[in-house]
Design an enzyme around this catalytic site. Structure first.
Site, PDB file in Angstrom:
ATOM      1  N   HIS A 264      48.529  11.296  36.978  1.00  0.00           N
ATOM      2  CA  HIS A 264      48.692  10.558  35.649  1.00  0.00           C
ATOM      3  C   HIS A 264      47.296  11.075  35.151  1.00  0.00           C
ATOM      4  CE1 HIS A 264      47.796   6.642  33.417  1.00  0.00           C
ATOM      5  NE2 HIS A 264      46.957   7.421  33.101  1.00  0.00           N
TER       6      HIS A 264
ATOM      7  N   ASN B 167      45.922   6.192  23.985  1.00  0.00           N
ATOM      8  CA  ASN B 167      44.675   4.676  23.295  1.00  0.00           C
ATOM      9  C   ASN B 167      44.053   5.533  22.974  1.00  0.00           C
ATOM     10  OD1 ASN B 167      45.106   4.524  26.790  1.00  0.00           O
ATOM     11  ND2 ASN B 167      45.590   3.251  25.630  1.00  0.00           N
TER      12      ASN B 167
ATOM     13  N   ARG C 292      41.343   5.083  21.495  1.00  0.00           N
ATOM     14  CA  ARG C 292      40.088   4.828  21.491  1.00  0.00           C
ATOM     15  C   ARG C 292      39.463   5.408  22.636  1.00  0.00           C
ATOM     16  NH1 ARG C 292      40.790   2.468  26.756  1.00  0.00           N
ATOM     17  NH2 ARG C 292      42.328   1.022  26.716  1.00  0.00           N
TER      18      ARG C 292
ATOM     19  N   GLU D 214      52.181   6.534  26.233  1.00  0.00           N
ATOM     20  CA  GLU D 214      51.210   5.955  25.857  1.00  0.00           C
ATOM     21  C   GLU D 214      49.523   7.066  24.977  1.00  0.00           C
ATOM     22  OE1 GLU D 214      50.405   2.042  27.222  1.00  0.00           O
ATOM     23  OE2 GLU D 214      48.270   2.771  28.430  1.00  0.00           O
TER      24      GLU D 214
ATOM     25  N   LYS E 241      62.845   6.480  32.487  1.00  0.00           N
ATOM     26  CA  LYS E 241      63.049   7.095  33.842  1.00  0.00           C
ATOM     27  C   LYS E 241      62.582   6.533  34.790  1.00  0.00           C
ATOM     28  CE  LYS E 241      64.865   9.593  37.193  1.00  0.00           C
ATOM     29  NZ  LYS E 241      66.583   8.820  38.349  1.00  0.00           N
TER      30      LYS E 241
ATOM     31  N   GLY F 267      50.291  -2.675  33.648  1.00  0.00           N
ATOM     32  CA  GLY F 267      50.758  -3.415  34.572  1.00  0.00           C
ATOM     33  C   GLY F 267      51.992  -5.077  34.229  1.00  0.00           C
TER      34      GLY F 267
ATOM     35  N   LYS G 267      42.883   1.617  36.411  1.00  0.00           N
ATOM     36  CA  LYS G 267      42.950   3.381  37.027  1.00  0.00           C
ATOM     37  C   LYS G 267      41.451   2.415  38.172  1.00  0.00           C
ATOM     38  CE  LYS G 267      44.221   5.308  33.349  1.00  0.00           C
ATOM     39  NZ  LYS G 267      42.994   6.599  32.197  1.00  0.00           N
TER      40      LYS G 267
END
Length: 452
Positions: free
Chosen positions: A208, A289, A291, A287, A201, A165, A237
Protein backbone atom coordinates in the site's frame (compact mmCIF):
# COMPACT_ATOMS: atom_id res chain seq x y z
CA UNK A 1 -4.30 35.47 6.91
CA UNK A 2 -7.20 34.20 9.03
CA UNK A 3 -8.05 35.96 12.27
CA UNK A 4 -9.53 32.95 14.05
CA UNK A 5 -9.69 29.24 13.17
CA UNK A 6 -12.17 26.84 14.73
CA UNK A 7 -10.76 23.30 15.06
CA UNK A 8 -13.61 20.86 14.46
CA UNK A 9 -11.92 17.80 15.92
CA UNK A 10 -10.41 16.32 19.06
CA UNK A 11 -7.35 14.45 20.35
CA UNK A 12 -3.87 14.68 18.89
CA UNK A 13 -4.96 16.08 15.54
CA UNK A 14 -6.78 18.99 17.20
CA UNK A 15 -3.62 19.73 19.16
CA UNK A 16 -1.54 19.43 15.98
CA UNK A 17 -3.68 22.01 14.17
CA UNK A 18 -3.66 24.29 17.19
CA UNK A 19 0.14 24.34 17.23
CA UNK A 20 0.34 25.30 13.56
CA UNK A 21 -2.17 28.11 14.10
CA UNK A 22 -0.24 29.48 17.07
CA UNK A 23 2.98 29.58 15.04
CA UNK A 24 1.15 31.69 12.44
CA UNK A 25 -0.34 33.97 15.14
CA UNK A 26 -3.88 32.79 14.40
CA UNK A 27 -6.37 32.71 17.30
CA UNK A 28 -7.96 29.30 17.92
CA UNK A 29 -11.33 27.94 18.99
CA UNK A 30 -11.63 24.41 20.36
CA UNK A 31 -14.97 22.64 20.23
CA UNK A 32 -15.52 19.67 22.49
CA UNK A 33 -18.02 17.20 23.83
CA UNK A 34 -18.75 16.98 27.55
CA UNK A 35 -16.42 13.95 27.63
CA UNK A 36 -13.51 16.09 26.37
CA UNK A 37 -13.89 19.06 28.72
CA UNK A 38 -10.39 18.39 30.15
CA UNK A 39 -8.72 17.63 26.81
CA UNK A 40 -5.36 19.25 26.14
CA UNK A 41 -6.48 21.13 23.02
CA UNK A 42 -9.36 22.62 25.03
CA UNK A 43 -6.92 23.80 27.70
CA UNK A 44 -4.55 25.39 25.19
CA UNK A 45 -7.00 27.02 22.76
CA UNK A 46 -7.81 30.73 23.02
CA UNK A 47 -11.52 29.92 23.29
CA UNK A 48 -13.57 26.74 23.71
CA UNK A 49 -17.19 25.83 23.08
CA UNK A 50 -18.99 22.71 24.29
CA UNK A 51 -21.02 21.35 21.38
CA UNK A 52 -22.84 18.40 22.95
CA UNK A 53 -22.79 15.14 24.90
CA UNK A 54 -20.16 12.39 24.42
CA UNK A 55 -21.64 10.55 21.43
CA UNK A 56 -19.96 11.80 18.24
CA UNK A 57 -23.29 12.13 16.42
CA UNK A 58 -24.39 14.63 19.07
CA UNK A 59 -21.14 16.62 19.16
CA UNK A 60 -18.31 16.25 16.65
CA UNK A 61 -20.76 15.30 13.88
CA UNK A 62 -23.35 17.88 14.93
CA UNK A 63 -23.19 20.38 12.06
CA UNK A 64 -25.66 22.95 13.51
CA UNK A 65 -23.73 23.02 16.81
CA UNK A 66 -20.38 23.47 15.08
CA UNK A 67 -21.78 26.18 12.81
CA UNK A 68 -23.21 27.98 15.85
CA UNK A 69 -19.79 27.78 17.54
CA UNK A 70 -18.23 29.44 14.48
CA UNK A 71 -20.78 32.23 14.58
CA UNK A 72 -20.67 33.00 18.30
CA UNK A 73 -16.86 33.07 18.37
CA UNK A 74 -16.45 34.93 15.07
CA UNK A 75 -14.25 32.23 13.51
CA UNK A 76 -13.56 33.03 9.87
CA UNK A 77 -12.15 29.59 9.01
CA UNK A 78 -12.51 25.98 10.13
CA UNK A 79 -10.01 23.14 10.09
CA UNK A 80 -11.70 19.70 10.14
CA UNK A 81 -8.63 17.57 10.97
CA UNK A 82 -9.29 14.00 9.84
CA UNK A 83 -12.25 11.74 10.45
CA UNK A 84 -15.57 13.15 11.65
CA UNK A 85 -16.65 15.83 9.10
CA UNK A 86 -13.36 16.19 7.23
CA UNK A 87 -14.69 14.52 4.08
CA UNK A 88 -18.31 15.59 4.33
CA UNK A 89 -19.09 17.54 1.15
CA UNK A 90 -22.37 18.89 2.55
CA UNK A 91 -20.57 20.31 5.58
CA UNK A 92 -17.97 22.04 3.39
CA UNK A 93 -20.75 23.46 1.23
CA UNK A 94 -22.65 24.78 4.26
CA UNK A 95 -19.53 26.55 5.51
CA UNK A 96 -18.96 28.06 2.08
CA UNK A 97 -22.53 29.39 2.05
CA UNK A 98 -21.90 31.06 5.45
CA UNK A 99 -18.62 32.59 4.21
CA UNK A 100 -16.54 30.50 6.59
CA UNK A 101 -13.43 29.14 4.89
CA UNK A 102 -13.21 25.35 4.95
CA UNK A 103 -9.50 24.52 5.23
CA UNK A 104 -9.56 21.75 2.66
CA UNK A 105 -10.77 21.02 -0.86
CA UNK A 106 -13.92 22.29 -2.51
CA UNK A 107 -17.15 20.48 -1.73
CA UNK A 108 -17.26 19.28 -5.36
CA UNK A 109 -13.88 17.57 -5.10
CA UNK A 110 -14.79 16.00 -1.75
CA UNK A 111 -17.98 14.66 -3.32
CA UNK A 112 -16.23 13.28 -6.42
CA UNK A 113 -13.48 11.52 -4.48
CA UNK A 114 -15.84 10.32 -1.75
CA UNK A 115 -17.63 8.04 -4.20
CA UNK A 116 -15.26 5.17 -4.98
CA UNK A 117 -16.69 4.57 -8.46
CA UNK A 118 -16.64 8.25 -9.43
CA UNK A 119 -13.15 8.59 -7.95
CA UNK A 120 -11.87 5.68 -10.03
CA UNK A 121 -13.51 7.07 -13.16
CA UNK A 122 -11.99 10.50 -12.49
CA UNK A 123 -8.55 9.00 -11.80
CA UNK A 124 -8.65 7.16 -15.12
CA UNK A 125 -9.60 10.38 -16.93
CA UNK A 126 -6.72 12.20 -15.22
CA UNK A 127 -4.19 9.61 -16.36
CA UNK A 128 -3.72 7.84 -13.02
CA UNK A 129 -3.31 4.04 -13.39
CA UNK A 130 -6.22 2.06 -11.92
CA UNK A 131 -6.87 -1.56 -10.94
CA UNK A 132 -8.73 -3.52 -13.66
CA UNK A 133 -12.38 -3.70 -12.64
CA UNK A 134 -15.96 -2.60 -13.20
CA UNK A 135 -16.69 0.80 -14.70
CA UNK A 136 -19.47 1.38 -12.17
CA UNK A 137 -21.62 -0.35 -9.60
CA UNK A 138 -22.31 -4.07 -10.01
CA UNK A 139 -26.07 -4.49 -10.22
CA UNK A 140 -26.66 -8.25 -9.97
CA UNK A 141 -25.09 -11.73 -9.83
CA UNK A 142 -25.11 -12.25 -13.59
CA UNK A 143 -23.24 -8.99 -14.19
CA UNK A 144 -20.82 -9.85 -11.39
CA UNK A 145 -20.12 -13.30 -12.85
CA UNK A 146 -19.49 -11.88 -16.32
CA UNK A 147 -17.17 -9.19 -14.98
CA UNK A 148 -15.26 -11.63 -12.79
CA UNK A 149 -14.74 -13.93 -15.75
CA UNK A 150 -13.29 -11.04 -17.76
CA UNK A 151 -11.11 -9.72 -14.92
CA UNK A 152 -9.96 -13.13 -13.73
CA UNK A 153 -10.22 -14.60 -10.24
CA UNK A 154 -9.66 -13.75 -7.46
CA UNK A 155 -11.76 -10.57 -7.42
CA UNK A 156 -12.44 -7.99 -4.73
CA UNK A 157 -15.94 -6.62 -4.10
CA UNK A 158 -15.94 -3.21 -2.40
CA UNK A 159 -18.52 -0.75 -1.10
CA UNK A 160 -18.72 2.43 -3.18
CA UNK A 161 -19.06 4.48 0.03
CA UNK A 162 -17.12 4.39 3.27
CA UNK A 163 -13.93 2.55 4.06
CA UNK A 164 -12.10 0.79 6.88
CA UNK A 165 -12.56 -2.62 5.28
CA UNK A 166 -16.34 -2.73 5.74
CA UNK A 167 -18.27 -3.89 2.70
CA UNK A 168 -15.15 -5.52 1.27
CA UNK A 169 -15.06 -9.23 0.33
CA UNK A 170 -12.83 -11.48 -1.78
CA UNK A 171 -14.14 -14.19 -4.12
CA UNK A 172 -11.44 -16.67 -5.11
CA UNK A 173 -13.72 -18.76 -7.35
CA UNK A 174 -17.02 -18.48 -9.24
CA UNK A 175 -18.64 -20.58 -6.51
CA UNK A 176 -17.67 -18.04 -3.84
CA UNK A 177 -18.88 -15.04 -5.81
CA UNK A 178 -22.64 -14.98 -4.93
CA UNK A 179 -21.98 -15.20 -1.19
CA UNK A 180 -19.21 -12.58 -1.33
CA UNK A 181 -21.45 -10.22 -3.32
CA UNK A 182 -24.39 -10.60 -0.94
CA UNK A 183 -22.22 -10.22 2.17
CA UNK A 184 -20.44 -7.13 0.85
CA UNK A 185 -23.78 -5.52 0.00
CA UNK A 186 -25.25 -6.31 3.41
CA UNK A 187 -22.22 -4.92 5.24
CA UNK A 188 -22.14 -1.79 3.07
CA UNK A 189 -25.85 -1.13 3.61
CA UNK A 190 -25.54 -1.56 7.37
CA UNK A 191 -22.38 0.53 7.72
CA UNK A 192 -22.98 3.35 5.23
CA UNK A 193 -26.68 3.31 4.37
CA UNK A 194 -25.68 2.52 0.78
CA UNK A 195 -25.38 -1.08 -0.44
CA UNK A 196 -23.84 -0.20 -3.80
CA UNK A 197 -20.67 -2.19 -4.57
CA UNK A 198 -18.13 -2.45 -7.37
CA UNK A 199 -15.57 -5.04 -8.40
CA UNK A 200 -11.86 -5.02 -9.14
CA UNK A 201 -8.97 -7.42 -9.59
CA UNK A 202 -7.66 -8.80 -6.29
CA UNK A 203 -3.89 -8.47 -6.10
CA UNK A 204 -2.07 -11.25 -4.29
CA UNK A 205 0.80 -9.57 -2.44
CA UNK A 206 0.65 -5.83 -3.03
CA UNK A 207 2.09 -3.02 -0.96
CA UNK A 208 0.00 0.00 0.00
CA UNK A 209 1.78 3.09 -1.31
CA UNK A 210 0.31 6.58 -1.07
CA UNK A 211 1.45 9.92 -2.51
CA UNK A 212 1.07 13.19 -0.64
CA UNK A 213 -0.07 16.11 -2.81
CA UNK A 214 -0.70 19.81 -2.32
CA UNK A 215 -2.69 21.98 -4.70
CA UNK A 216 -3.49 25.70 -4.80
CA UNK A 217 -6.93 25.30 -6.40
CA UNK A 218 -5.83 27.28 -9.45
CA UNK A 219 -3.96 24.66 -11.44
CA UNK A 220 -0.80 24.51 -9.38
CA UNK A 221 0.09 21.26 -7.61
CA UNK A 222 3.12 19.43 -6.23
CA UNK A 223 3.83 16.05 -4.63
CA UNK A 224 5.78 15.43 -1.43
CA UNK A 225 6.73 11.83 -2.08
CA UNK A 226 5.39 8.50 -0.95
CA UNK A 227 4.48 6.73 2.26
CA UNK A 228 4.40 2.95 2.64
CA UNK A 229 1.36 1.94 4.70
CA UNK A 230 1.44 -1.80 4.02
CA UNK A 231 1.44 -2.96 7.65
CA UNK A 232 -2.30 -3.17 8.28
CA UNK A 233 -4.78 -5.03 10.41
CA UNK A 234 -8.33 -5.37 9.06
CA UNK A 235 -7.49 -2.73 6.45
CA UNK A 236 -6.49 -0.28 9.19
CA UNK A 237 -2.98 1.14 9.00
CA UNK A 238 -0.70 0.32 11.92
CA UNK A 239 2.82 1.39 10.85
CA UNK A 240 3.80 3.85 8.09
CA UNK A 241 7.13 4.72 6.47
CA UNK A 242 8.54 7.49 4.29
CA UNK A 243 9.92 6.55 1.88
CA UNK A 244 8.91 3.06 0.94
CA UNK A 245 11.52 0.29 1.25
CA UNK A 246 10.16 -1.03 -2.06
CA UNK A 247 10.64 2.07 -4.23
CA UNK A 248 13.64 3.67 -5.88
CA UNK A 249 13.93 7.49 -6.12
CA UNK A 250 13.26 7.37 -9.86
CA UNK A 251 10.00 5.45 -9.24
CA UNK A 252 8.96 8.11 -6.73
CA UNK A 253 9.70 10.84 -9.24
CA UNK A 254 7.72 9.10 -11.97
CA UNK A 255 4.54 8.34 -10.03
CA UNK A 256 4.85 11.67 -8.21
CA UNK A 257 4.85 13.47 -11.53
CA UNK A 258 1.73 11.56 -12.58
CA UNK A 259 -0.27 12.48 -9.47
CA UNK A 260 0.91 16.10 -9.38
CA UNK A 261 -0.06 16.46 -13.03
CA UNK A 262 -3.46 14.94 -12.31
CA UNK A 263 -4.09 17.38 -9.44
CA UNK A 264 -3.12 20.27 -11.70
CA UNK A 265 -5.73 19.16 -14.24
CA UNK A 266 -8.32 18.74 -11.49
CA UNK A 267 -7.59 22.16 -9.99
CA UNK A 268 -7.35 20.54 -6.58
CA UNK A 269 -7.03 22.75 -3.49
CA UNK A 270 -5.26 21.86 -0.26
CA UNK A 271 -3.70 18.63 1.00
CA UNK A 272 -4.69 15.26 -0.38
CA UNK A 273 -3.42 11.73 -0.66
CA UNK A 274 -3.59 9.43 -3.67
CA UNK A 275 -3.54 5.81 -2.50
CA UNK A 276 -2.25 2.91 -4.59
CA UNK A 277 -1.72 -0.80 -4.48
CA UNK A 278 1.77 -1.53 -5.78
CA UNK A 279 2.79 -4.92 -7.17
CA UNK A 280 5.46 -6.06 -9.64
CA UNK A 281 6.54 -2.51 -10.38
CA UNK A 282 3.01 -1.29 -11.21
CA UNK A 283 0.81 1.23 -9.38
CA UNK A 284 -2.98 0.80 -9.18
CA UNK A 285 -5.19 3.60 -7.85
CA UNK A 286 -7.37 2.70 -4.84
CA UNK A 287 -8.83 6.00 -3.69
CA UNK A 288 -8.09 9.61 -2.84
CA UNK A 289 -8.36 11.02 0.67
CA UNK A 290 -9.29 14.69 0.44
CA UNK A 291 -7.89 15.60 3.85
CA UNK A 292 -4.86 15.41 6.10
CA UNK A 293 -3.77 11.85 6.87
CA UNK A 294 -3.03 10.37 10.29
CA UNK A 295 0.44 9.48 8.98
CA UNK A 296 1.33 12.93 7.61
CA UNK A 297 4.18 13.41 10.15
CA UNK A 298 6.48 10.94 8.38
CA UNK A 299 6.32 13.11 5.26
CA UNK A 300 7.07 16.16 7.38
CA UNK A 301 10.09 14.43 8.90
CA UNK A 302 11.72 13.63 5.54
CA UNK A 303 10.80 16.86 3.70
CA UNK A 304 11.05 19.37 6.55
CA UNK A 305 7.66 20.82 5.58
CA UNK A 306 4.79 21.56 7.97
CA UNK A 307 1.73 20.20 6.15
CA UNK A 308 -0.83 21.86 8.41
CA UNK A 309 0.90 25.21 7.93
CA UNK A 310 0.72 24.63 4.17
CA UNK A 311 -3.00 23.86 4.43
CA UNK A 312 -3.58 27.13 6.28
CA UNK A 313 -1.52 29.18 3.83
CA UNK A 314 -3.20 27.67 0.76
CA UNK A 315 -6.68 28.26 2.20
CA UNK A 316 -5.81 31.86 3.12
CA UNK A 317 -3.82 32.95 0.06
CA UNK A 318 -4.72 30.56 -2.77
CA UNK A 319 -1.01 29.96 -3.38
CA UNK A 320 1.58 27.27 -2.73
CA UNK A 321 4.56 28.45 -0.68
CA UNK A 322 6.95 26.13 -2.55
CA UNK A 323 7.48 24.74 -6.03
CA UNK A 324 8.26 21.13 -6.90
CA UNK A 325 11.93 21.94 -7.29
CA UNK A 326 11.99 23.25 -3.70
CA UNK A 327 10.95 19.85 -2.31
CA UNK A 328 13.78 17.58 -1.17
CA UNK A 329 13.81 14.29 0.71
CA UNK A 330 16.32 13.43 3.41
CA UNK A 331 16.64 10.27 5.47
CA UNK A 332 13.86 7.92 6.55
CA UNK A 333 10.91 8.15 8.96
CA UNK A 334 8.54 5.63 10.56
CA UNK A 335 5.29 6.19 12.47
CA UNK A 336 3.70 3.75 14.93
CA UNK A 337 0.05 4.26 15.86
CA UNK A 338 -0.06 3.58 19.60
CA UNK A 339 -3.66 2.65 20.35
CA UNK A 340 -5.41 2.18 23.67
CA UNK A 341 -5.98 -1.50 22.91
CA UNK A 342 -4.84 -4.85 24.22
CA UNK A 343 -1.73 -5.70 22.14
CA UNK A 344 -2.90 -9.23 21.33
CA UNK A 345 -6.72 -9.19 21.26
CA UNK A 346 -6.92 -5.51 20.17
CA UNK A 347 -9.81 -5.07 22.57
CA UNK A 348 -10.29 -1.32 23.32
CA UNK A 349 -8.83 -0.22 26.65
CA UNK A 350 -10.30 3.13 27.69
CA UNK A 351 -9.49 4.45 31.15
CA UNK A 352 -7.18 6.64 33.20
CA UNK A 353 -3.50 6.92 32.32
CA UNK A 354 -1.69 6.61 35.67
CA UNK A 355 1.81 7.18 34.26
CA UNK A 356 2.87 8.64 30.92
CA UNK A 357 6.51 8.94 29.86
CA UNK A 358 7.02 9.59 26.14
CA UNK A 359 10.46 8.99 24.61
CA UNK A 360 12.72 11.81 23.45
CA UNK A 361 16.07 12.50 21.89
CA UNK A 362 17.31 13.31 18.41
CA UNK A 363 14.86 12.40 15.63
CA UNK A 364 12.03 11.37 17.99
CA UNK A 365 8.58 13.00 17.88
CA UNK A 366 5.44 12.07 19.81
CA UNK A 367 2.11 13.49 18.67
CA UNK A 368 -0.37 12.91 21.48
CA UNK A 369 -3.03 14.70 23.49
CA UNK A 370 -2.55 12.27 26.38
CA UNK A 371 -0.95 13.13 29.71
CA UNK A 372 -0.60 11.58 33.15
CA UNK A 373 -4.06 11.50 34.72
CA UNK A 374 -5.86 11.86 31.38
CA UNK A 375 -8.84 9.57 30.85
CA UNK A 376 -9.10 7.90 27.43
CA UNK A 377 -12.87 8.04 26.76
CA UNK A 378 -14.68 5.00 25.35
CA UNK A 379 -16.64 6.96 22.76
CA UNK A 380 -14.05 7.64 20.05
CA UNK A 381 -11.12 6.23 18.11
CA UNK A 382 -8.61 4.41 20.33
CA UNK A 383 -5.52 6.29 19.06
CA UNK A 384 -3.56 7.39 22.15
CA UNK A 385 -0.32 8.59 20.57
CA UNK A 386 1.72 8.60 17.39
CA UNK A 387 5.41 7.82 17.75
CA UNK A 388 7.37 9.19 14.79
CA UNK A 389 11.09 8.52 14.46
CA UNK A 390 13.54 9.70 11.78
CA UNK A 391 17.09 8.72 10.90
CA UNK A 392 19.67 9.35 8.20
CA UNK A 393 18.71 6.02 6.63
CA UNK A 394 16.25 3.19 7.32
CA UNK A 395 18.74 1.20 9.41
CA UNK A 396 19.38 4.12 11.76
CA UNK A 397 15.66 4.89 11.86
CA UNK A 398 14.79 1.32 12.93
CA UNK A 399 17.46 1.31 15.63
CA UNK A 400 16.25 4.66 16.93
CA UNK A 401 12.65 3.44 16.84
CA UNK A 402 13.60 0.35 18.85
CA UNK A 403 15.24 2.57 21.47
CA UNK A 404 12.27 4.97 21.57
CA UNK A 405 9.75 2.15 21.95
CA UNK A 406 11.70 0.75 24.88
CA UNK A 407 11.56 4.20 26.53
CA UNK A 408 7.83 4.74 26.01
CA UNK A 409 5.84 4.04 29.19
CA UNK A 410 2.05 4.20 29.44
CA UNK A 411 0.48 2.72 32.59
CA UNK A 412 -3.13 2.33 33.65
CA UNK A 413 -4.41 1.15 30.25
CA UNK A 414 -3.41 -1.46 27.71
CA UNK A 415 -1.65 -0.18 24.59
CA UNK A 416 -0.22 -1.65 21.39
CA UNK A 417 3.35 -0.71 22.38
CA UNK A 418 4.31 -4.41 22.90
CA UNK A 419 3.23 -5.15 19.33
CA UNK A 420 5.59 -2.52 17.96
CA UNK A 421 8.45 -3.73 20.14
CA UNK A 422 7.92 -7.11 18.52
CA UNK A 423 7.65 -5.71 14.98
CA UNK A 424 10.75 -3.51 15.12
CA UNK A 425 12.83 -6.60 15.95
CA UNK A 426 11.29 -8.83 13.27
CA UNK A 427 13.66 -9.89 10.47
CA UNK A 428 11.07 -9.34 7.71
CA UNK A 429 10.34 -5.82 8.94
CA UNK A 430 14.03 -5.04 9.31
CA UNK A 431 14.53 -6.18 5.71
CA UNK A 432 11.48 -4.24 4.46
CA UNK A 433 10.03 -7.51 3.20
CA UNK A 434 6.29 -7.22 3.81
CA UNK A 435 2.98 -6.58 2.03
CA UNK A 436 -0.57 -5.66 3.07
CA UNK A 437 -1.29 -9.23 4.24
CA UNK A 438 1.92 -9.68 6.24
CA UNK A 439 0.75 -8.38 9.62
CA UNK A 440 -2.48 -10.36 9.76
CA UNK A 441 -0.57 -13.53 8.87
CA UNK A 442 2.01 -12.66 11.56
CA UNK A 443 -0.78 -12.26 14.12
CA UNK A 444 -2.63 -15.39 12.98
CA UNK A 445 0.56 -17.44 13.30
CA UNK A 446 0.60 -16.57 16.97
CA UNK A 447 3.80 -14.56 16.90
CA UNK A 448 2.17 -11.41 18.24
CA UNK A 449 3.28 -10.42 21.73
CA UNK A 450 1.31 -11.40 24.79
CA UNK A 451 -0.04 -8.82 27.23
CA UNK A 452 2.56 -6.82 29.14
Amino acid sequence: MFQKVLIANRGEIALRVLRACKELDIATVAVHSTADADAMHVRLADESVCIGPPAARDSYLNIPAILAACEITGADALHPGYGFLSENARFAQILESHRITFIGPTSDHIRIMGDKIEAKRTARQLGIPVVPGSEGAVENEDEAASLASDIGYPVLIKATAGGGGRGMKVAHTAEELPHALATARAEAGAAFGNDSVYMEKYLGKPRHIELQVLGDGQGGAIHLGERDCSLQRRHQKVWEEAGSPALLPEQRAKIGGVVAGAMQKLGYRGAGTIEFLYENGEFYFIEMNTRLQVEHPVTEMVTGMDLVREQLLIAATGRLSVTQSDVTWSGHAIECRVNAEHPHSFRPSPGRITYFHPPGGLGVRVDSAAYQGYVIPPYYDSLAAKLIVAGRDRHECLNRLQRALDEFVVDGIDTTLPLFRDLVRNKDIRAGNYDIHWLEKHLKDGTAPSHE
